[in-house]
Enzyme design. Structure first.
Site: not given
Length: 301
Positions: A166, A173
């Protein structure tokens, strides 16, 4: 398979997750600081409401809020109960935490959760780390949270792996967002492109850069084509920093993610001290134009 789960933390993510789990037939007992959101008034009441062996899923800010809650739960839960940390905890903390809980007979797994405020409708990406038996036990909850097509789930490895992937996801991102941002600024600054929002909208179909982030950018430009209602200021959640740190630890070059993180730092400076040094040096060695702080006008040196 319907399950019962205690969910601690009912904010933007946790609240929508609780709603999606209930929509899928699971029983959720929720606890939060705000009385209007919670089903129980305390952690002891939460544990009392759950049937052993219990599953408690945390959706709390990383650091002290998560650590303190786990510490309290450790004194309340029984042997065989499972704690799932779904927040953005630093992966290096997971193994130590799992070992400490194991001494009390408690199981632990970590879950990276992505999907933001759209997760209730669209489903979440769930990235878990933990022992096979613990992951299998929590799998019905994960299956309810992921998109209806069954994608978006991975058991990435042992304890810590869920938060690690993550973290990397969030670092990627950062880079993708920065690339879109730079493309926007370049097109807006040119005298060539007349329709910048329309250009981004056209990229949503048939191009290699189509993505959910692009969809969200188009949505934002629909609301405010020149982004006049926003400040050019961006916080970071901490995971970008952890990604860069992990890249250093493993000697893996990550220039895009690193530059995107530094760009966020730069966004918080109303007047960059570093660029003041650059301006001063250019003036000293070459007599270049210098912008005065009080007027904003450049004077020739």
């Amino acid at each position: 398979m319907s399950m019962q789960v205690g969910l601690v933390g009912l904010g933007k993510m946790g609240g929508n997750m609780a709603a999606r789990l209930r929509d899928k037939g699971h029983e959720v007992v929720g606890f939060a600081r705000h009385p209007e959101k919670r089903d129980v008034a305390s952690l002891p009441e939460l544990v009392e409401r759950l049937t052993a062996p219990r599953v408690v899923w945390l959706m709390l800010p990383s650091g002290d809020p998560t650590a303190n809650t786990i510490r309290e739960l450790t004194s309340l839960l029984d042997t065989g109960d499972l704690i799932i940390d779904g927040g953005n905890t630093h992966y290096v903390d997971d193994r130590q935490r799992a070992a400490e809980l194991r001494e009390h007979g408690l199981a632990y797994m970590d879950a990276g959760v992505s999907g933001g405020v759209w997760g209730r409708e669209n489903g979440y990406g769930i990235m878990v780390g933990g022992a096979e038996e613990d992951v299998a036990r929590a799998r019905p909850l994960c299956d309810a949270l992921v998109p209806d097509n069954g994608g978006g789930y991975v058991h990435a490895g042992g304890v810590g792996a869920g938060h690690f992937v993550k973290m990397v996801h969030n670092g990627i991102e950062y880079g993708m967002m920065q690339a879109f941002a730079e493309g926007y600024e370049l097109m807006a600054a040119s005298d060539i492109v007349d329709d910048v929002p329309g250009t981004f909208a056209s990229w949503r179909e048939g191009t290699v850069v189509r993505s959910w982030l692009l969809d969200l950018l188009v949505r934002a430009l629909d609301d405010d084509p020149e982004l006049t209602e926003l400040r050019g200021y961006a916080e970071d959640s901490g995971e970008g920093r952890w990604t860069v740190g992990a890249a250093v630890d493993h000697a893996v070059p990550a220039p895009v993610i690193t530059a995107a993180l530094y760009a966020r730092f730069a966004s918080r400076q109303p007047d960059s001290p570093a660029m003041k040094v650059i301006a001063a040096l250019r003036n000293q060695f070459g007599g270049h134009a210098v912008a005065k702080a009080d007027s904003g006008q450049a004077e020739e040196g």
